[in-house]
Motif scaffolding. Structure first.
Motif, mmCIF file in Angstrom:
data_model
loop_
_atom_site.group_PDB
_atom_site.id
_atom_site.type_symbol
_atom_site.label_atom_id
_atom_site.label_comp_id
_atom_site.label_asym_id
_atom_site.label_seq_id
_atom_site.Cartn_x
_atom_site.Cartn_y
_atom_site.Cartn_z
ATOM 1 N N ILE A 288 0.907 -1.040 -0.076
ATOM 2 C CA ILE A 288 -0.021 -0.007 -0.060
ATOM 3 C C ILE A 288 0.936 1.241 0.235
ATOM 4 O O ILE A 288 0.608 2.003 -0.661
ATOM 5 N N ALA A 289 1.762 1.170 0.930
ATOM 6 C CA ALA A 289 2.682 2.561 0.937
ATOM 7 C C ALA A 289 3.370 2.734 -0.322
ATOM 8 O O ALA A 289 3.725 3.852 -0.863
ATOM 9 N N ARG A 290 3.853 1.720 -1.066
ATOM 10 C CA ARG A 290 4.358 2.077 -2.375
ATOM 11 C C ARG A 290 3.464 2.643 -3.528
ATOM 12 O O ARG A 290 4.126 3.352 -4.198
ATOM 13 N N THR A 291 2.378 2.317 -3.188
ATOM 14 C CA THR A 291 1.559 3.067 -4.370
ATOM 15 C C THR A 291 1.133 4.618 -3.882
ATOM 16 O O THR A 291 0.092 5.297 -4.777
ATOM 17 N N GLU A 292 1.189 4.981 -2.750
ATOM 18 C CA GLU A 292 1.009 6.182 -2.377
ATOM 19 C C GLU A 292 1.869 7.503 -2.411
ATOM 20 O O GLU A 292 3.185 7.016 -2.555
ATOM 21 N N ARG A 293 1.666 8.718 -2.398
ATOM 22 C CA ARG A 293 2.590 9.684 -2.028
ATOM 23 C C ARG A 293 2.009 10.611 -0.979
ATOM 24 O O ARG A 293 0.877 10.804 -0.558
ATOM 25 N N PRO A 294 3.203 11.490 -0.524
ATOM 26 C CA PRO A 294 2.792 12.315 0.464
ATOM 27 C C PRO A 294 1.544 13.443 0.214
ATOM 28 O O PRO A 294 1.591 13.745 -0.922
ATOM 29 N N PHE A 295 0.779 13.676 1.328
ATOM 30 C CA PHE A 295 -0.071 14.577 1.077
ATOM 31 C C PHE A 295 -0.155 15.358 2.291
ATOM 32 O O PHE A 295 0.345 14.932 3.476
ATOM 33 N N VAL B 239 2.193 14.412 5.448
ATOM 34 C CA VAL B 239 1.983 12.941 5.963
ATOM 35 C C VAL B 239 2.989 12.209 5.097
ATOM 36 O O VAL B 239 2.861 11.951 3.829
ATOM 37 N N TRP B 240 4.034 11.375 5.649
ATOM 38 C CA TRP B 240 5.040 10.749 4.789
ATOM 39 C C TRP B 240 4.605 9.162 4.912
ATOM 40 O O TRP B 240 5.166 8.664 4.111
ATOM 41 N N GLY B 241 3.695 8.555 5.406
ATOM 42 C CA GLY B 241 3.199 7.368 5.418
ATOM 43 C C GLY B 241 2.357 7.037 6.671
ATOM 44 O O GLY B 241 1.694 8.066 7.227
ATOM 45 N N PHE C 97 5.613 2.707 7.498
ATOM 46 C CA PHE C 97 5.520 2.337 6.139
ATOM 47 C C PHE C 97 5.413 3.709 5.366
ATOM 48 O O PHE C 97 4.295 4.519 5.306
ATOM 49 N N VAL C 98 6.830 3.804 4.569
ATOM 50 C CA VAL C 98 6.833 5.272 3.862
ATOM 51 C C VAL C 98 6.288 5.338 2.564
ATOM 52 O O VAL C 98 6.643 4.491 1.647
ATOM 53 N N PHE C 99 5.479 6.534 2.070
ATOM 54 C CA PHE C 99 4.783 6.339 0.819
ATOM 55 C C PHE C 99 5.901 6.748 -0.203
ATOM 56 O O PHE C 99 6.973 7.212 -0.136
#
Length: 215
Positions: free
Chosen positions: A97-104, A183-185, A203-205
């Motif tokens: 999941i973390a790999r699919t996301e970016r910071p917001f 939000v970094w993760g 878990f880091v984005f």
């Protein structure tokens, strides 16, 4: 959540895979017996310092007995009892999941409450709700799929199940609160038999790596 508590805020009320109407936040205080090989976990966005420590101190100032057992957070997965043999699969699920996301960005603005349905006062999100909803939906899939008793409503609990006059004071004193952060993760927490929620993995984005807690 129309009548939400913070997922780390719910374990104090009881354990089990299916939440009660109150089990929508992480709660501390559960010290009863747990079946061998079972673990109580939660997933949340940690609120970074200085905001996290400030809000935790304010929660303690209102006399909330859970203040020091629950790190300041925005819940993604409420307290969930799992078999310890499933932890590796859960870690892999969260990495993906973390790999699919970016910071917001999250912007905290003012206070809110779920009263009279649920005795909670919280700091509200003015921005970042969509990001939390998106990540929360992904977390509650695969090995962590579960239903919730209320619609998801990201928030930061600052007072829970206290006398009405104290809840009123918390609501008023945090009415002008504001904080902005990236939000970094998100993090995996485990509920100890001493009633304390402890951060286990981050878990880091973007890369999904698991650095040491406290990144």
């Amino acid at each position: 959540m129309v009548a939400d508590r913070s997922p780390l805020d719910v374990a104090a009320a009881g354990q089990g895979e299916a939440p009660t109407a109150a089990e929508t936040t992480m709660t501390g205080g559960v010290t009863g017996p747990r079946a061998p090989g079972r673990r109580m976990i939660g997933v949340a966005v940690p609120i970074p310092d200085p905001y996290g420590s400030f809000l935790q101190a304010r929660r303690a100032s209102f006399g909330d007995p859970l203040a020091h057992a629950i790190p300041t957070h925005i819940t993604l997965l409420p307290p969930t009892e799992v078999d310890e043999t499933a932890l590796d699969a859960i870690q892999e699920h969260l990495v993906r999941i973390a790999r699919t996301e970016r910071p917001f960005t999250i912007r905290l603005r003012g206070s809110g409450t779920f009263r009279p349905v649920s005795p909670v006062v919280f700091v509200a999100l003015a921005e970042g709700i969509g990001g939390c909803e998106r990540v929360q939906e992904k977390v509650l899939s695969g090995p962590l799929a579960r239903s919730l008793p209320f619609p998801y409503h990201p928030h930061v609990t600052i007072a829970h199940h206290l006398p009405d006059d104290v809840m009123d004071r918390a609501f008023k004193e945090l009415a002008g609160y504001s904080a902005d952060f990236q939000v970094w993760g998100f993090s995996l927490y485990e509920h100890g038999m001493d009633g304390v929620w402890r951060r286990q993995s981050d878990f880091v984005f973007g890369d999904g790596v698991l650095p040491a807690p406290g990144r």
